[in-house]
Design a protein around this motif. Structure first.
Motif, short mmCIF file in Angstrom:
data_model
loop_
_atom_site.label_atom_id
_atom_site.label_comp_id
_atom_site.label_asym_id
_atom_site.label_seq_id
_atom_site.Cartn_x
_atom_site.Cartn_y
_atom_site.Cartn_z
N SER A 205 -18.44 4.54 38.45
CA SER A 205 -17.74 5.80 38.11
C SER A 205 -18.21 6.38 36.79
N SER A 206 -18.76 5.51 35.94
CA SER A 206 -19.19 6.00 34.63
C SER A 206 -20.71 5.88 34.50
N ALA A 207 -21.22 6.59 33.51
CA ALA A 207 -22.66 6.56 33.20
C ALA A 207 -23.01 5.17 32.63
N PRO A 208 -24.29 4.85 32.47
CA PRO A 208 -24.65 3.54 31.91
C PRO A 208 -24.08 3.34 30.51
N LEU A 209 -23.42 2.21 30.31
CA LEU A 209 -22.88 1.85 28.99
C LEU A 209 -24.01 1.24 28.17
N LYS A 210 -24.25 1.81 26.98
CA LYS A 210 -25.41 1.36 26.19
C LYS A 210 -25.11 1.06 24.74
N HIS A 211 -23.99 1.56 24.24
CA HIS A 211 -23.75 1.47 22.80
C HIS A 211 -22.39 0.82 22.52
N PRO A 212 -22.31 0.08 21.40
CA PRO A 212 -21.04 -0.59 21.10
C PRO A 212 -19.93 0.41 20.79
N CYS A 213 -18.72 0.00 21.08
CA CYS A 213 -17.56 0.80 20.68
C CYS A 213 -17.00 0.20 19.40
N PHE A 214 -16.79 1.04 18.39
CA PHE A 214 -16.19 0.56 17.14
C PHE A 214 -14.77 1.07 16.98
N TYR A 215 -14.20 1.53 18.07
CA TYR A 215 -12.87 2.17 17.98
C TYR A 215 -11.78 1.39 18.70
N GLY A 216 -12.04 0.11 18.95
CA GLY A 216 -10.94 -0.70 19.45
C GLY A 216 -11.16 -1.29 20.83
N ILE A 217 -12.38 -1.21 21.35
CA ILE A 217 -12.65 -1.78 22.66
C ILE A 217 -13.54 -3.01 22.49
N ASP A 218 -13.31 -3.99 23.34
CA ASP A 218 -14.04 -5.24 23.20
C ASP A 218 -15.45 -5.14 23.79
N MET A 219 -16.26 -4.27 23.21
CA MET A 219 -17.69 -4.27 23.58
C MET A 219 -18.43 -3.77 22.34
N PHE B 122 -24.83 -5.01 26.51
CA PHE B 122 -24.99 -3.98 27.52
C PHE B 122 -26.22 -4.18 28.37
N MET B 123 -25.99 -4.36 29.64
CA MET B 123 -27.08 -4.55 30.57
C MET B 123 -27.99 -3.32 30.60
N ALA B 124 -27.40 -2.13 30.46
CA ALA B 124 -28.19 -0.90 30.60
C ALA B 124 -28.95 -0.51 29.34
N ARG B 125 -28.76 -1.27 28.28
CA ARG B 125 -29.36 -0.83 27.02
C ARG B 125 -30.88 -0.75 27.08
N ASN B 126 -31.51 -1.78 27.61
CA ASN B 126 -32.99 -1.78 27.64
C ASN B 126 -33.54 -1.86 29.06
N LYS B 127 -32.75 -1.51 30.04
CA LYS B 127 -33.22 -1.67 31.42
C LYS B 127 -33.14 -0.37 32.18
N ARG B 128 -34.06 -0.20 33.14
CA ARG B 128 -34.02 0.96 34.03
C ARG B 128 -33.01 0.67 35.13
N VAL B 129 -32.62 1.76 35.82
CA VAL B 129 -31.61 1.61 36.88
C VAL B 129 -32.09 0.64 37.96
N ASN B 130 -33.38 0.75 38.33
CA ASN B 130 -33.85 -0.16 39.41
C ASN B 130 -33.89 -1.62 38.96
#
Ligand code: SF4
Length: 484
Positions: A388-402, A408-416
């Motif tokens: 439902s969402s776009a690829p997650l690539k960046h950390p959240c500094f606003y209160g979420i545990d990531m 992030f799997m999508a940080r350095n990888k292509r969709v395939n």
């Protein structure tokens, strides 16, 4: 991610706070707490566990008073020790109790300032203690006579100083002894905060669902940078103290919030429904032709329903969730085994079919991989996976545990590459533009005024952070997360 509630009622509020927290339980299952005020004393119960597992009937004899604050927590700063449970209070210069949802990015800098220059004591690693002590320190600087004669303005002035110093997200609910109930939201309004009333009873809560279930029919959002204060005579004052461009967390609509909540003018249910319509366009463009669409329960259910409708394909419940196991995303690490215990496939709906699975997001990929493997073992002929969402690539500094880039799997990888790693036959991501089109003001019939789609924080998707991000702070937060 946390949930807060604050009530000034006309009778004992402990059970209302408890019920409100149960409505907010999805926002954190690690600790629960309630503080009330009566006979010039705070009464506090807080600790590890869910709302229903932690509180017992004996607590209603302790938690006396018509004013109180409640909190459910998932740890961000701090490791979730019992002493990190909220609410917090201080006795100096007078009693102040507080609970918050968010994350203070410049926590370390503020902690040092408070200890070194303001002679305040910080006892835990919870960032709300820093906000509490800043507020107490600023109120302590105001003369006592000023607070007595000119209470609300002095309090708003102290909140202004807090807003000037704190970098991050914070939706706070406080009680100031001898003064009243105070709520304020950071200048970008990153985390949600709702204000509701019925007659002269008042309630603040992270989501409208808590107000709904408690019968507060009249409600509005606390605006970005706004403080709302209810004095002991139940007079309401409010002021937008420091307003910057609104940047509401877009992930609230995709994952965190309950679908029956309305946040900043947008129904979460409608947003998720439109996310499905947006996804359908992308699925069609890829020439994917499933026999059946199935949600990964629960968050993606609404999106899968509208996606199936738009494709003209049956919607089926092919994964049944054990509702007594918590949300995978907000549970401690290594979710693979948890997925196996949490989700069970309905073989008769899966066997021999081309299944389009819909989930809200892909973070580390381990959960998606485990789910796909489960469905394949149940006999699916092909498995397509839609996020439902776009690829997650960046950390959240606003209160979420990531909070670390490595997560992030999508940080350095292509969709395939991601598709291959999670074991899907096809992988379709939502686009950021699609998310922004879907999460738009609610229909005119709802009578709710909405906002521009540019008002959202999308930092975990595109790195566009609403507030200043200091590289040293990023390194410190990432190190802390890795060590947890
Ligand atoms: S970075 Fe993502 S999860 Fe964090 S506040 Fe922004 S949109 Fe929400």
């Amino acid at each position: 991610m946390c949930g807060v509630i604050g009530i000034y009622g006309n009778k004992e509020v402990a059970t209302e706070l408890w019920l409100g927290l149960i409505s907010l339980q999805h926002r954190g299952q690690d600790t629960a707490g309630i503080i009330t005020y009566k006979d010039r004393r705070f009464h506090l119960r807080k600790g590890k566990g869910t709302v229903q597992s932690f509180f017992t009937s004996k607590d209603w004899n302790i938690l006396k008073g018509k004013i109180g604050i409640g909190h459910v927590r998932y740890p961000t700063i701090g490791g979730g020790d019992p002493e990190d449970a909220q609410p917090f209070y201080t006795n100096s210069p007078f009693g102040i109790a507080i609970a918050h949802n968010g994350n203070v990015i410049n926590y370390q800098e503020l902690k040092e300032l408070l200890v070194r220059e303001r002679r305040r004591h910080i006892n835990t690693s919870n960032d709300v203690e820093v906000i509490l002590n800043l507020l107490a320190s600023e109120l302590g600087r105001a003369r006592q006579s000023s607070l007595l004669q000119n209470g609300v303005n002095t309090i708003f002035e102290a909140v202004k100083r807090v807003m000037e110093m704190v970098n991050g997200s914070y939706s706070c609910v406080c009680f100031i002894a001898g003064q009243g109930l105070l709520a304020f939201r950071d200048p970008h309004g990153i985390k949600p905060l709702k204000f509701g009333w019925k007659g002269k009873n008042f309630c603040f809560a992270s989501e409208s669902v808590a107000l709904d279930t408690l019968g507060y029919r009249e409600m509005r959002d606390v605006e970005p940078g706004e403080a709302v204060f209810i004095d002991l005579n139940r007079e309401v004052s409010s002021k937008v103290i420091k307003k910057l461009a609104p940047r509401h967390c877009i992930f609230e609509y995709i994952y965190f919030a309950r679908p029956d909540s309305i946040i900043d003018g947008v129904w979460v249910y409608e947003a998720r429904f439109r996310l499905g319509e947006e996804l359908a366009r992308r699925v069609k463009a890829r020439g994917i032709k499933p026999d059946v669409v199935m949600p990964v329960p629960d968050t993606a259910r609404t999106t899968a329903l509208s996606l199936a409708q738009a494709l003209g394909v049956p919607y089926r419940e092919g994964l049944i969730k054990n509702r007594y196991i918590g949300r995978t995303f907000i549970m401690p690490r290594d979710s693979r085994k948890i997925v196996q215990h949490k989700l069970n496939p309905v073989r008769c709906e899966i066997e021999g079919k081309r299944v389009l699975l819909v989930d809200d997001s892909i973070v580390r990929g381990s959960t998606s991989r485990a789910i796909i493997s489960l469905v394949r073992k149940a006999g699916a002929r092909a498995i397509y996976f839609a996020s439902s969402s776009a690829p997650l690539k960046h950390p959240c500094f606003y209160g979420i545990d990531m909070q670390t880039r490595q997560e992030f799997m999508a940080r350095n990888k292509r969709v395939n590459e991601i598709q291959n790693e999670i074991g899907a036959d096809e992988l379709v991501y939502q686009s950021i533009e699609g998310m922004l089109r879907a999460i738009k003001p609610s229909s005119p019939q709802s009578g709710i005024s909405g906002r521009q789609s540019s008002s959202y924080c999308t930092a975990c998707f595109n790195g566009d952070y609403p507030t200043r991000i200091n590289p040293e702070e990023i390194a410190r937060i990432e190190k802390e997360r890795i060590e947890l």
